[in-house]
Design an enzyme around this catalytic site. Structure first.
Site, PDB file in Angstrom:
ATOM      1  N   GLU A 159       3.232   1.549   3.006  1.00 50.19           N
ATOM      2  CA  GLU A 159       4.288   0.530   2.983  1.00 50.19           C
ATOM      3  C   GLU A 159       5.355   0.880   1.956  1.00 50.19           C
ATOM      4  O   GLU A 159       6.552   0.659   2.195  1.00 50.19           O
ATOM      5  CB  GLU A 159       3.678  -0.843   2.685  1.00 50.19           C
ATOM      6  CG  GLU A 159       2.873  -1.411   3.848  1.00 50.19           C
ATOM      7  CD  GLU A 159       1.978  -2.575   3.445  1.00 50.19           C
ATOM      8  OE1 GLU A 159       1.473  -3.246   4.362  1.00 50.19           O
ATOM      9  OE2 GLU A 159       1.776  -2.791   2.229  1.00 50.19           O
ATOM     10  N   ASP A 197      -5.981  -7.920   2.291  1.00 53.43           N
ATOM     11  CA  ASP A 197      -5.993  -9.369   2.052  1.00 53.43           C
ATOM     12  C   ASP A 197      -6.894  -9.716   0.870  1.00 53.43           C
ATOM     13  O   ASP A 197      -6.573 -10.590   0.062  1.00 53.43           O
ATOM     14  CB  ASP A 197      -6.499 -10.102   3.296  1.00 53.43           C
ATOM     15  CG  ASP A 197      -5.578  -9.922   4.501  1.00 53.43           C
ATOM     16  OD1 ASP A 197      -4.394  -9.598   4.294  1.00 53.43           O
ATOM     17  OD2 ASP A 197      -6.051 -10.111   5.635  1.00 53.43           O
ATOM     18  N   ASN A 231       0.861  -1.176   0.000  1.00 56.00           N
ATOM     19  CA  ASN A 231       0.000   0.000   0.000  1.00 56.00           C
ATOM     20  C   ASN A 231       0.902   1.232   0.000  1.00 56.00           C
ATOM     21  O   ASN A 231       2.131   1.124   0.054  1.00 56.00           O
ATOM     22  CB  ASN A 231      -0.996  -0.015   1.170  1.00 56.00           C
ATOM     23  CG  ASN A 231      -0.337   0.024   2.536  1.00 56.00           C
ATOM     24  OD1 ASN A 231       0.696   0.679   2.734  1.00 56.00           O
ATOM     25  ND2 ASN A 231      -0.924  -0.677   3.501  1.00 56.00           N
TER      26      ASN A 231
END
Length: 325
Positions: free
Chosen positions: A206, A274, A203
């Site tokens: 990150e 996820d 993301n």
């Protein structure tokens, strides 16, 4: 049939190997009527408790919900939480044959206390220590056993010690030899360990933290160059960045795609990543184009944010919404 709908139909023939950190998401649901006399905190009267698969386990559930067959490979502890985790997997009709139990290692559990629709606190019990050499060897042997059967490998890295740089590269090398695509949901510790992977999906935060970037490097006018440079340096085929309210950005092979976020009534963003990585892995393995992978994953990530708690994607809902695009 809509191209995205046709792509989803292909998921049922896929076999997906998920490797990473399994954990339990524990929920205590209750109501608050008063403040504690012991400290200025709410007193929660418990209505129910529930344990769900978390971390890589939530990816496994998403893969199964999409219609594909998941193979799960991980290391957990020899404790009550580990027994609970395996029981949940078995209860969902999923195999535990790829799960290695390490003596003395705690199984990760994230406990959430929720009153009404409000999460009051989360308590994590875990270790980030690397798994033992014996456990790592056993995990690799299990991966080798399953390689002839799977269509895509998904690394679900939560920095809890299951994945090491050495193990990651061994698996990517084996996958390349069999032309099996590898998809990565990274965390910071192994951020640079996935060179040569097919699709790397951080993301925005990150990406910034992993590369040690200033905010300007991930601004709308700079994201394309930042992604292209990192993709080239790491020899990824594709790099897929989820950007919350800014949507998603995909640089795959020679294609660059940016898709705005779908407007949703957000209840909880937990587990959305996820779902995104699960859909991206299946769409890639099913032969989807870069645009289709990005569009479908972006759509699914938004849909699960409408549900409270960590829940897998509803494939029928995904099909209905995809048909509208």
């Amino acid at each position: 049939m809509n191209p995205l709908s046709s792509l989803i139909e292909k998921f049922s023939s896929l076999r997906v190997l998920v490797i990473g950190d399994l954990m339990v998401d524990a929920y205590t649901w209750g109501k608050v009527n008063r403040i504690s006399p012991e400290a200025p905190v709410p007193v929660v009267n418990v209505i129910k408790r529930e344990s769900r698969l978390g971390g890589a386990g939530n990816v496994v559930l998403n893969i199964a919900s999409l219609g594909a067959k998941p193979y799960v490979c991980s290391v957990i502890g020899d404790d009550a939480t580990g027994e609970t985790l395996q029981g949940i997997l078995q209860g969902a009709g999923l195999s535990t044959s790829g799960i290695i139990t390490e003596k003395g290692r705690p199984t990760t559990v994230k406990e959430r206390v929720i009153a009404g629709s409000q999460q009051l606190i989360r308590v994590d019990s875990e270790t980030e220590a690397p798994i033992s050499a014996a456990s790592s060897k056993a995990l690799l042997e299990q991966v080798k056993t399953w390689l002839p059967e799977v269509d895509v490998i998904l690394f679900e890295d939560y920095d809890k010690g299951v994945l090491s740089a050495e193990l990651i590269q061994e698996i990517i090398t084996l996958a390349k030899a069999r032309q099996i695509p590898t998809v990565v949901d990274p965390k910071k510790k192994n951020f640079f360990a996935y060179s040569g992977a097919t699709l790397f999906k951080p993301n925005l935060n990150e990406l910034r933290d992993g590369l040690g970037l200033e905010a300007a490097a991930i601004a709308p006018d700079a994201i394309a160059k930042t992604v292209a440079d990192f993709k080239a340096a790491q020899a990824f085929t594709g790099l897929f960045v989820t950007m919350s309210e800014r949507g998603v950005y995909m640089d795959f092979a020679t294609d660059q795609i940016q898709i705005p976020a779908h407007i949703r009534q957000i209840a909880d963003v937990s587990g959305a990543g996820d779902t995104v990585i699960s859909i991206a892995a299946c769409a890639l393995a099913a032969g989807g184009s870069a645009a289709q992978i990005a569009e479908l994953a972006n759509l699914g990530g938004g849909l699960v944010c409408e549900s409270l708690g960590v829940v897998p994607i509803d494939v029928e809902l995904l099909k209905r919404e995809a048909a509208k695009i």
